[in-house]
Design a protein around this motif. Sequence first.
Motif, PDB file in Angstrom:
ATOM      1  N   ARG A 228       5.527   5.410   4.791  1.00 60.67           N
ATOM      2  CA  ARG A 228       5.620   5.772   6.205  1.00 60.67           C
ATOM      3  C   ARG A 228       6.376   4.733   7.027  1.00 60.67           C
ATOM      4  NH1 ARG A 228      -0.324   7.247   8.269  1.00 60.67           N
ATOM      5  NH2 ARG A 228       0.810   7.583  10.221  1.00 60.67           N
ATOM      6  N   THR A 229       6.882   3.702   6.392  1.00 60.38           N
ATOM      7  CA  THR A 229       7.491   2.607   7.146  1.00 60.38           C
ATOM      8  C   THR A 229       9.011   2.693   7.158  1.00 60.38           C
ATOM      9  OG1 THR A 229       5.607   1.240   6.484  1.00 60.38           O
ATOM     10  CG2 THR A 229       7.505   0.101   7.453  1.00 60.38           C
TER      11      THR A 229
ATOM     12  N   TYR B  76       5.976   4.616  10.813  1.00 62.23           N
ATOM     13  CA  TYR B  76       5.779   3.359  11.538  1.00 62.23           C
ATOM     14  C   TYR B  76       7.118   2.636  11.729  1.00 62.23           C
ATOM     15  CZ  TYR B  76       1.010   4.062   9.794  1.00 62.23           C
ATOM     16  OH  TYR B  76      -0.200   4.583   9.495  1.00 62.23           O
TER      17      TYR B  76
ATOM     18  N   ASP C  97       0.884  -1.167   0.000  1.00 58.21           N
ATOM     19  CA  ASP C  97       0.000   0.000   0.000  1.00 58.21           C
ATOM     20  C   ASP C  97       0.922   1.217   0.000  1.00 58.21           C
ATOM     21  OD1 ASP C  97      -2.853   1.222   0.825  1.00 58.21           O
ATOM     22  OD2 ASP C  97      -1.262   2.256   1.936  1.00 58.21           O
TER      23      ASP C  97
ATOM     24  N   ASP D 239      -3.700  -3.483   7.486  1.00 62.80           N
ATOM     25  CA  ASP D 239      -2.785  -4.255   6.635  1.00 62.80           C
ATOM     26  C   ASP D 239      -3.412  -5.532   6.107  1.00 62.80           C
ATOM     27  OD1 ASP D 239      -0.620  -2.514   6.828  1.00 62.80           O
ATOM     28  OD2 ASP D 239       0.190  -3.509   8.615  1.00 62.80           O
TER      29      ASP D 239
ATOM     30  N   ARG E  91       1.280   3.553   3.140  1.00 62.57           N
ATOM     31  CA  ARG E  91       1.759   2.708   4.231  1.00 62.57           C
ATOM     32  C   ARG E  91       3.269   2.467   4.091  1.00 62.57           C
ATOM     33  NH1 ARG E  91       3.843  -0.433   7.833  1.00 62.57           N
ATOM     34  NH2 ARG E  91       2.689  -2.249   8.610  1.00 62.57           N
TER      35      ARG E  91
END
Length: 295
Positions: free
Chosen positions: A227-228, A269, A221, A278, A224
């Motif tokens: 941001r990881t 994250y 994604d 998720d 997602r």
Amino acid sequence: MDTPRRVEHQQTDRGYIPVYATGVIEQPWASYSATDHGVWAQLFRRQREILPGRACREFLDNVERIGLGADAIPKFDDLNRVLRRATGWELVGVEGLLPDHVFFDHLAHRRFPVTWWIRKPEQLDYIAEPDLFHDLFGHVPLLMNPVFADYMQAYGRGGMKAHGIDADALMNLTRLYWYTVEFGLIRTGEGLRIYGSGIVSSKGESIYCLESDAPNRLGFDLERVMRTRYKIDTYQQTYFVIDGFEQLFEATRPDFAPIYAKLKTLPAYPAGEVLPGDRVYHRGTGEGWVRSGDV
Ligand code: PHE
Ligand code: FE
């Protein structure tokens, strides 16, 4: 490309080599030692042994198609004849990691920088910086795939753009590269397979990423992933799974500027976290994880 202007000579442990303004050097093929060719042969044979059934078909087929073999370190010129015809990409030799904007500019022009030197025999299992085996064996086969080839160019253009925004935008984009180009998994009819270059060039991680219970395997994604945070000196705690290269290309087609602006206000994250939204292929046990050191 036009032959770039030769700007200086740089002293390395192999003697003086010419360096161009774009960081491009000629591959000093004749200077490879028997040990260098032996390291290539060992790494190549080892990966050829374990990757069938683990790496995706596009990768495996293109290792053959571009003509990689164990006998000697490939000549960039030979590979370029095949690659240019297939997707218009070409390899250029470099001494090592380039400044971000120089790297992006190469990709935006369908040039892939490949470190010309290969690791030493005592570094077969781990090397901190990218060498020829990682850059060439890891990255180049998929440049033969038209969709992936376009994704890489789009990434280069996106990099130039992010470079003109700010460091946060660059970080978001770097995470995308990390979790796709370097450490991506792909879902196929036969199960999960590897396409990330950082995995296919590592024997240990090629097995770990698919077979260990420790890491998470989560659906891709875009926001997602951006941001990881990630690990640079251990195996990954999370792998993101794409459904195909078209999905990756389509998901990254929109203008990222508003996404960067939005993500600025949101926290990142930790590398190993599983979130409520998720799509979980596998929830990692976290066994053996070092909880610090995300970047
Ligand atoms: N669409 C992205 C942008 O507007 C560019 C991009 C494409 C980035 C593919 C990464 C991968 O910045
Ligand atoms: Fe890489």
